[in-house]
Design a protein around this motif. Structure first.
Motif, PDB file in Angstrom:
ATOM      1  N   ILE A   1      -0.575  -8.485  -6.941  1.00  0.00           N
ATOM      2  CA  ILE A   1      -1.135  -8.408  -4.828  1.00  0.00           C
ATOM      3  C   ILE A   1      -2.380  -9.169  -4.944  1.00  0.00           C
ATOM      4  O   ILE A   1      -3.407  -9.677  -4.551  1.00  0.00           O
ATOM      5  N   ARG A   2      -3.496  -8.619  -6.475  1.00  0.00           N
ATOM      6  CA  ARG A   2      -5.031  -9.669  -6.357  1.00  0.00           C
ATOM      7  C   ARG A   2      -5.182 -10.804  -5.829  1.00  0.00           C
ATOM      8  O   ARG A   2      -6.455 -11.641  -5.146  1.00  0.00           O
ATOM      9  N   ALA A   3      -4.516 -11.656  -6.861  1.00  0.00           N
ATOM     10  CA  ALA A   3      -4.087 -12.829  -7.278  1.00  0.00           C
ATOM     11  C   ALA A   3      -4.070 -13.856  -5.853  1.00  0.00           C
ATOM     12  O   ALA A   3      -4.362 -14.318  -4.938  1.00  0.00           O
ATOM     13  N   ALA A   4      -2.994 -12.888  -4.933  1.00  0.00           N
ATOM     14  CA  ALA A   4      -2.505 -13.594  -3.802  1.00  0.00           C
ATOM     15  C   ALA A   4      -3.200 -12.656  -2.907  1.00  0.00           C
ATOM     16  O   ALA A   4      -3.969 -14.051  -1.620  1.00  0.00           O
ATOM     17  N   GLN A   5      -4.043 -12.512  -2.496  1.00  0.00           N
ATOM     18  CA  GLN A   5      -5.765 -11.992  -1.779  1.00  0.00           C
ATOM     19  C   GLN A   5      -6.638 -13.102  -2.365  1.00  0.00           C
ATOM     20  O   GLN A   5      -6.854 -13.900  -1.121  1.00  0.00           O
ATOM     21  N   ARG A   6      -6.595 -13.228  -3.259  1.00  0.00           N
ATOM     22  CA  ARG A   6      -7.960 -13.941  -3.509  1.00  0.00           C
ATOM     23  C   ARG A   6      -7.629 -15.477  -3.549  1.00  0.00           C
ATOM     24  O   ARG A   6      -8.046 -16.066  -3.050  1.00  0.00           O
ATOM     25  N   VAL A   7      -5.909 -15.562  -3.121  1.00  0.00           N
ATOM     26  CA  VAL A   7      -5.749 -17.134  -2.545  1.00  0.00           C
ATOM     27  C   VAL A   7      -5.864 -17.037  -0.595  1.00  0.00           C
ATOM     28  O   VAL A   7      -5.537 -18.008  -0.139  1.00  0.00           O
ATOM     29  N   GLY A   8      -5.972 -15.825   0.067  1.00  0.00           N
ATOM     30  CA  GLY A   8      -6.125 -16.103   1.350  1.00  0.00           C
ATOM     31  C   GLY A   8      -4.574 -15.355   1.848  1.00  0.00           C
ATOM     32  O   GLY A   8      -4.900 -15.868   3.283  1.00  0.00           O
ATOM     33  N   LEU A   9      -3.886 -15.359   1.340  1.00  0.00           N
ATOM     34  CA  LEU A   9      -3.002 -14.761   1.812  1.00  0.00           C
ATOM     35  C   LEU A   9      -2.345 -13.418   1.892  1.00  0.00           C
ATOM     36  O   LEU A   9      -3.278 -12.198   1.871  1.00  0.00           O
ATOM     37  N   SER A  10      -2.028 -12.844   3.287  1.00  0.00           N
ATOM     38  CA  SER A  10      -1.857 -11.659   4.257  1.00  0.00           C
ATOM     39  C   SER A  10      -1.734 -10.457   3.535  1.00  0.00           C
ATOM     40  O   SER A  10      -0.204 -10.840   2.599  1.00  0.00           O
ATOM     41  N   LEU A  11      -2.251  -9.180   3.490  1.00  0.00           N
ATOM     42  CA  LEU A  11      -0.855  -8.337   3.103  1.00  0.00           C
ATOM     43  C   LEU A  11       0.526  -8.479   3.433  1.00  0.00           C
ATOM     44  O   LEU A  11       1.274  -7.895   3.112  1.00  0.00           O
ATOM     45  N   GLU A  12       0.880  -9.290   4.494  1.00  0.00           N
ATOM     46  CA  GLU A  12       1.758  -8.745   5.602  1.00  0.00           C
ATOM     47  C   GLU A  12       3.225  -9.838   3.869  1.00  0.00           C
ATOM     48  O   GLU A  12       4.023  -9.927   3.982  1.00  0.00           O
ATOM     49  N   GLN A  13       2.404 -11.244   4.516  1.00  0.00           N
ATOM     50  CA  GLN A  13       2.930 -11.930   2.950  1.00  0.00           C
ATOM     51  C   GLN A  13       2.920 -12.149   1.868  1.00  0.00           C
ATOM     52  O   GLN A  13       4.349 -11.814   1.534  1.00  0.00           O
ATOM     53  N   ILE A  14       2.542 -11.058   1.016  1.00  0.00           N
ATOM     54  CA  ILE A  14       2.761 -10.145  -0.289  1.00  0.00           C
ATOM     55  C   ILE A  14       3.476  -9.207  -0.405  1.00  0.00           C
ATOM     56  O   ILE A  14       3.863  -9.488  -0.959  1.00  0.00           O
ATOM     57  N   SER A  15       3.061  -8.226   1.133  1.00  0.00           N
ATOM     58  CA  SER A  15       4.280  -7.645   1.105  1.00  0.00           C
ATOM     59  C   SER A  15       6.094  -8.085   1.694  1.00  0.00           C
ATOM     60  O   SER A  15       6.727  -8.024   0.560  1.00  0.00           O
ATOM     61  N   ASP A  16       6.102  -9.404   2.164  1.00  0.00           N
ATOM     62  CA  ASP A  16       7.285  -9.765   1.901  1.00  0.00           C
ATOM     63  C   ASP A  16       7.745 -10.562   0.210  1.00  0.00           C
ATOM     64  O   ASP A  16       9.068 -10.294   0.014  1.00  0.00           O
ATOM     65  N   ALA A  17       6.656 -10.884   0.066  1.00  0.00           N
ATOM     66  CA  ALA A  17       6.929 -11.513  -1.654  1.00  0.00           C
ATOM     67  C   ALA A  17       7.073 -11.127  -2.503  1.00  0.00           C
ATOM     68  O   ALA A  17       8.334 -10.660  -2.874  1.00  0.00           O
ATOM     69  N   LEU A  18       6.854  -9.021  -2.754  1.00  0.00           N
ATOM     70  CA  LEU A  18       7.116  -8.006  -3.320  1.00  0.00           C
ATOM     71  C   LEU A  18       8.552  -7.791  -2.841  1.00  0.00           C
ATOM     72  O   LEU A  18       9.091  -6.943  -3.543  1.00  0.00           O
ATOM     73  N   ALA A  19       8.872  -7.600  -1.864  1.00  0.00           N
ATOM     74  CA  ALA A  19      10.076  -6.656  -1.418  1.00  0.00           C
ATOM     75  C   ALA A  19      10.989  -7.658  -1.924  1.00  0.00           C
ATOM     76  O   ALA A  19      12.288  -6.920  -1.466  1.00  0.00           O
ATOM     77  N   THR A  20      11.205  -8.616  -2.269  1.00  0.00           N
ATOM     78  CA  THR A  20      11.885  -9.832  -3.104  1.00  0.00           C
ATOM     79  C   THR A  20      12.028  -9.153  -4.567  1.00  0.00           C
ATOM     80  O   THR A  20      12.980  -9.432  -5.453  1.00  0.00           O
ATOM     81  N   LEU A  21      11.176  -8.552  -5.189  1.00  0.00           N
ATOM     82  CA  LEU A  21      11.141  -7.411  -6.602  1.00  0.00           C
ATOM     83  C   LEU A  21      12.237  -6.578  -6.277  1.00  0.00           C
ATOM     84  O   LEU A  21      11.587  -5.907  -5.170  1.00  0.00           O
ATOM     85  N   PRO A  22      12.681  -5.951  -7.057  1.00  0.00           N
ATOM     86  CA  PRO A  22      12.961  -4.109  -6.943  1.00  0.00           C
ATOM     87  C   PRO A  22      11.447  -3.491  -6.928  1.00  0.00           C
ATOM     88  O   PRO A  22      10.514  -4.445  -7.752  1.00  0.00           O
ATOM     89  N   ASP A  23      12.240  -2.397  -6.266  1.00  0.00           N
ATOM     90  CA  ASP A  23      11.063  -1.945  -6.639  1.00  0.00           C
ATOM     91  C   ASP A  23      10.462  -1.016  -8.551  1.00  0.00           C
ATOM     92  O   ASP A  23       8.519  -1.168  -7.901  1.00  0.00           O
ATOM     93  N   ASP A  24      10.727  -1.042  -8.850  1.00  0.00           N
ATOM     94  CA  ASP A  24      10.395  -0.786 -10.231  1.00  0.00           C
ATOM     95  C   ASP A  24       9.970  -1.896 -11.259  1.00  0.00           C
ATOM     96  O   ASP A  24       9.839  -1.617 -12.580  1.00  0.00           O
ATOM     97  N   HIS A  25      10.214  -2.886 -10.186  1.00  0.00           N
ATOM     98  CA  HIS A  25      10.136  -4.258 -11.370  1.00  0.00           C
ATOM     99  C   HIS A  25       9.033  -4.851 -11.375  1.00  0.00           C
ATOM    100  O   HIS A  25       8.042  -5.035 -10.425  1.00  0.00           O
TER     101      HIS A  25
END
Ligand code: FES
Length: 153
Positions: free
Chosen positions: A56-80
């Motif tokens: 999350i921090r790395a993605a924020q550092r390159v200027g991505l929004s929390l929504e974009q980060i959330s979309d990306a993380l949604a492609t991963l299992p919760d516990d992964h």
């Protein structure tokens, strides 16, 4: 090096990740990270949350929004926790957008030279309002302020 317990308190996560507890609660509210609760209703996090926070921090550092980060993380299992391969795959998806943003900023920087020390913020000529003079084709004056033939347009 001390071994981390399987489940971490919010204080331990904040200490290990450098992310404030308020930010951790916020990320959790937004669904970026998850925790379980003890019988006393205290948060407990899987160790994998630390990699997720680094992501999350790395993605924020390159200027991505929390929504974009959330979309990306949604492609991963919760516990992964995102792996190196996950980061490579997801960051590749963002590359075009980052390239376009960098290109736009470079153009803005190059055009900004005329603005330095000017301060006019002219709607017609200032590159900050009218990049690449894109309103010139609409005619002279303030074309965006002209009444249209259709008052609802
Ligand atoms: S501020 Fe005057 S041209 Fe941009």
């Amino acid at each position: 090096m001390t071994k981390l317990p399987a489940l971490l308190t919010i204080g331990e996560v904040a200490h290990r990740s450098g992310v404030a507890q308020t930010a951790l609660r916020f990320y959790e509210e937004r669904g970026l990270i998850t925790s379980t609760r003890t019988t006393g209703n205290q948060r407990r996090y899987q160790r994998a949350v630390l990699r997720r926070l680094a992501f999350i921090r790395a993605a924020q550092r390159v200027g991505l929004s929390l929504e974009q980060i959330s979309d990306a993380l949604a492609t991963l299992p919760d516990d992964h926790a995102p792996t190196k391969a996950d980061w490579a795959r997801l960051s590749k998806r963002w590359r075009d957008e980052l390239d376009a943003r960098i290109d736009g900023l470079q153009r803005l920087r190059d055009n900004l030279t005329g603005c330095i020390g000017c301060g006019c913020l002219s709607l017609r000529t200032c590159v900050l309002h009218n990049p690449e003079d894109r309103y010139a084709e609409l005619g002279p004056g303030a074309p965006l302020l002209r009444p249209t033939t259709d008052p609802k347009a």
